[in-house]
Design an enzyme around this catalytic site. Sequence first.
Site, PDB file in Angstrom:
ATOM      1  N   SER A   1     -49.579 -11.804 -43.936  1.00  0.00           N
ATOM      2  CA  SER A   1     -50.555 -10.723 -44.042  1.00  0.00           C
ATOM      3  C   SER A   1     -49.996  -9.508 -44.789  1.00  0.00           C
ATOM      4  O   SER A   1     -49.765  -9.571 -45.997  1.00  0.00           O
ATOM      5  CB  SER A   1     -51.046 -10.356 -42.635  1.00  0.00           C
TER       6      SER A   1
ATOM      7  N   ASP B   1     -45.439  -8.737 -58.426  1.00  0.00           N
ATOM      8  CA  ASP B   1     -46.327  -8.554 -59.577  1.00  0.00           C
ATOM      9  C   ASP B   1     -45.917  -7.365 -60.432  1.00  0.00           C
ATOM     10  O   ASP B   1     -46.084  -7.381 -61.656  1.00  0.00           O
ATOM     11  CB  ASP B   1     -47.775  -8.363 -59.105  1.00  0.00           C
TER      12      ASP B   1
ATOM     13  N   LYS C   1     -51.532 -15.970 -45.137  1.00  0.00           N
ATOM     14  CA  LYS C   1     -52.715 -15.324 -44.553  1.00  0.00           C
ATOM     15  C   LYS C   1     -53.199 -14.226 -45.492  1.00  0.00           C
ATOM     16  O   LYS C   1     -52.618 -13.145 -45.554  1.00  0.00           O
ATOM     17  CB  LYS C   1     -52.417 -14.730 -43.185  1.00  0.00           C
TER      18      LYS C   1
END
Length: 690
Positions: free
Chosen positions: A415, A426, A441
């Site tokens: 999560s 990224d 998740k």
Amino acid sequence: ADLDPARVFFLQSDIDRFNTDYGTLLAGLLHADKAPEVAEDIHSTYQKRVVARVAETKRLLAEDRFDFTRDESVPRDRKDAPWPKDEADAMAIWKLRVKDAVLSETLRRDILAKRAAEKGKPDPSADDKSIAETIALRDERLLHRVTEDTTPNDISSMLLNAVAAACDPHSSYMAAPEMGRFKEDMRNELVGIGAELRSQDEGSTKIMGIIKDGPADKQGQLMLNDSIIAVDSDGAAGPEPMVDVMFMDVNKVVELIRGDRGSNVTLKVTAEDTGPGDARLIEITRDTVEIKSSLASAQVIETKDPAGDAETLGIITLPSFYVDFDGGKAGCADDVALLLHRLVLEEIDGLILDLRGNGGGSLDEVLRMTGLFTGEAPVVQVKDSMGRVRVLGSGGGEPVYTGPMVVLTDKTSASASEILAGALQDLNRAVIVGQSSTFGKGTVQQTLDIGQAMPFFTARDQAGTLKLTIQKFYRPSGSSTQHMGVVPDIILPDAMDAFEFGESFMKHPLAHDFIKPAADLKPFARDPLGVPKLKELSAARVMASKDFAYLNEDIETAKKHLRENRVSLNSAVRGKELAQLESERKARNVERKERFAGIQKHDRETMTFYDFSVEEAATGKPLTAVDPSSHESKYVRTAKDDDEEAADIMPDWPSGLDLQKREGLMILQDMVAIGRGARVAVGPKPAEVR
């Protein structure tokens, strides 16, 4: 299926009837307020089957006619097995399970006795109950939970939770007490006595830990290994009677012990190796207990780089993305900011952020925390059921730390952990190191207070909360964290990779997909990270590491057992298997003790460790060096199991650096060296430090 995951209680006829009576009609029955009747019908059938199985255990143990010379086996996992055809089939399956329990307990005691004898110590199980009594008591706990502990509200809650979970794995119903525990977990504090509890086979609840400076610790009478047998939730002077908690579910015991701050609770306890006749009463005043071991913490390591020059590295360990929903205390982003400021003052050359075991938490906290490393940047994209996408950013401001950075993850990083790791990956801000992927998740849940939709004069405060999945998370690059998680830049072997663990193995998971990258995504340059060189250097170390070799052997063994999915009930076969495992374990421990001693010696000569908490970071006082080979918790006094005392267990990792963390440190050192433009030789570090 949640009641009976091993498929040993319900019969196929039970499942067929449930499907006929409720399969397509359940929604209408729920709308007609028939949930309690449906839940009671299913649970009463389950209770009937449990009663029958426990009675069969007692009968089989009384007969004691098990033949361990036959070529029989049981499945390790029955989750995909068919339901028993009828009661006779169920009892045949159950008999093999009881037989397995008897053989397992017999061989376990034999191994412990042999280990103790080799050390010149007494047999740790000599005074234990008989094997038959021990197994009967385990079933007695199950029977008590099903017939005594489970209330009508609990039964209805189980049904409502199952209905919610049919949507996806993270939609759920939480009854009022469960919602209270959820909030306590999120803010890492509770009102209670400050003790860690565990259910015992013989029925009591054992004190496994006492939180230092908590109410029980200050009161001083409750001891490690004490067993709670009864609880008076309002103290000796209150009107409520003392409740017998023998065989009670540990969560129910916890509910009795917790209460309002300043109120009293009385425990009836027995000391280790004493019986109910020696019980004593202990009254403790409840108070707020902060779970400091679950808060962010930091470590500074002064060492040398591959070229032999002095180097300072930092580690931040973050167990969860905690927050106080009531706004009384700072969240984890503020705590990590304090730790980071202190690490910057210590002039660290590189940083590890350890997110292993971090199951997530507050979205707002992860947004703010990302900005500590990136400044203003997109962190996560959120898409709702209408297809609308919002980009959530770090909120601006200058980053606190801008140096080389490694993020450690594992299968249990989920999560919010995946949001942070994915954003940093990224943005090319950090190198992610860990298991083959994180949990996966990538969904957003909203909590809805059901009481707000109920008539005013009803018991609205006990209606519970619906946690409903309403959105999905996407990384700034547009890839969802759902299902596949975050794949590290450098993957290290880990035992968890042998097991079916993660979102992709859960029931009804939402799929992984892509959306467009965030419009304001402006990654840092990737080349300075030096990922290809880091992977090359790490791969060489992993290949040369004896501990990673052991780990790969264990992974292959676990995969083989999972494929075969059988456990022998022949004592000679099973004993031979265990003897081989015991021999391998001993050989490993002998080798490791000698090698670890060399690593520890090298660490002491080349590394200095400083641990500090958020509170200590805020004081600004000089850091004090610590002995990393001492593994005693600063926050909790813990008990040891008899098995652990008797076992020749694996030696502790040198300097408290487990296999993945030590390799993460080496990757960070390589990263710092590459950033400095230093020449880095391909190959493992010197053998003496592995």
